[in-house]
Motif scaffolding. Structure first.
Motif, PDB file in Angstrom:
ATOM      1  N   UNK A   1       1.342   8.806  -6.428  1.00  0.00           N
ATOM      2  CA  UNK A   1       0.895   9.922  -6.425  1.00  0.00           C
ATOM      3  C   UNK A   1       1.977  10.957  -7.031  1.00  0.00           C
ATOM      4  N   UNK A   2       3.153  10.704  -6.895  1.00  0.00           N
ATOM      5  CA  UNK A   2       4.221  11.653  -7.728  1.00  0.00           C
ATOM      6  C   UNK A   2       4.677  10.884  -8.770  1.00  0.00           C
ATOM      7  N   UNK A   3       4.454  11.678 -10.005  1.00  0.00           N
ATOM      8  CA  UNK A   3       4.798  11.315 -11.377  1.00  0.00           C
ATOM      9  C   UNK A   3       6.176  10.757 -11.507  1.00  0.00           C
ATOM     10  N   UNK A   4       7.071  11.194 -10.621  1.00  0.00           N
ATOM     11  CA  UNK A   4       8.446  10.629 -10.870  1.00  0.00           C
ATOM     12  C   UNK A   4       8.552   9.333 -10.319  1.00  0.00           C
ATOM     13  N   UNK A   5       7.976   8.931  -9.297  1.00  0.00           N
ATOM     14  CA  UNK A   5       7.785   7.443  -8.898  1.00  0.00           C
ATOM     15  C   UNK A   5       7.164   6.529  -9.682  1.00  0.00           C
TER      16      UNK A   5
ATOM     17  N   UNK B   1       0.811  -1.355  -0.006  1.00  0.00           N
ATOM     18  CA  UNK B   1       0.112   0.125  -0.096  1.00  0.00           C
ATOM     19  C   UNK B   1       0.915   1.287  -0.020  1.00  0.00           C
ATOM     20  N   UNK B   2       2.050   1.066   0.799  1.00  0.00           N
ATOM     21  CA  UNK B   2       2.704   2.265   0.715  1.00  0.00           C
ATOM     22  C   UNK B   2       3.389   2.662  -0.770  1.00  0.00           C
ATOM     23  N   UNK B   3       3.647   1.700  -1.556  1.00  0.00           N
ATOM     24  CA  UNK B   3       4.383   1.633  -2.408  1.00  0.00           C
ATOM     25  C   UNK B   3       3.288   2.211  -3.681  1.00  0.00           C
ATOM     26  N   UNK B   4       2.071   1.823  -3.547  1.00  0.00           N
ATOM     27  CA  UNK B   4       0.982   2.266  -4.308  1.00  0.00           C
ATOM     28  C   UNK B   4       0.645   3.747  -4.253  1.00  0.00           C
ATOM     29  N   UNK B   5       0.892   4.083  -2.742  1.00  0.00           N
ATOM     30  CA  UNK B   5       0.557   5.692  -2.364  1.00  0.00           C
ATOM     31  C   UNK B   5       1.748   6.396  -2.926  1.00  0.00           C
TER      32      UNK B   5
ATOM     33  N   UNK C   1      -1.810   1.735  -8.646  1.00  0.00           N
ATOM     34  CA  UNK C   1      -1.031   1.005  -9.453  1.00  0.00           C
ATOM     35  C   UNK C   1      -1.608   0.351 -10.560  1.00  0.00           C
ATOM     36  N   UNK C   2      -2.794   0.012 -10.600  1.00  0.00           N
ATOM     37  CA  UNK C   2      -3.634  -0.286 -11.888  1.00  0.00           C
ATOM     38  C   UNK C   2      -3.803   0.775 -12.920  1.00  0.00           C
TER      39      UNK C   2
END
Length: 100
Positions: free
Chosen positions: A14-18, A7-11, A64-65
């Protein structure tokens, strides 16, 4: 707590760079967040049901989807083990019976 890493990864998406970093090297990005083998396998296979079983929250998984080019109807189809068209039909039928 089981799904915290996923969930932390998916959150983070929110940042385009991520999102770009994930697309560039999915495996490294998953390891960066500490996904376990089950979670990483579910991500690799684009298996939303497996991600949920591994502790993923659908609201975070939707981020993520989006990276995978999936929309909410695609996720709903996976969750109900149906095709997207079947899922859309279920939504229409539910809407019709709600107004009766």
């Amino acid at each position: 707590m089981r799904g915290y890493a996923l969930n932390a990864m998916c959150y983070s998406f929110n940042d385009p760079a991520n999102r770009a970093a994930f697309k560039a090297d999915e495996a490294t990005y998953c390891r960066r967040y500490g996904l376990d083998a089950e979670q990483q396998r579910a991500v690799e296979q684009r298996d939303v049901l497996a991600m949920i079983a591994a502790g993923g929250n659908i609201y975070y998984l939707a981020k993520l989807a989006g990276i995978f080019g999936l929309n909410v109807q695609d996720l709903g189809a996976q969750q109900t083990r149906s095709t997207v068209e079947q899922f859309k039909q279920r939504l229409l039928e539910a809407k019709e019976t709600a107004h009766v």
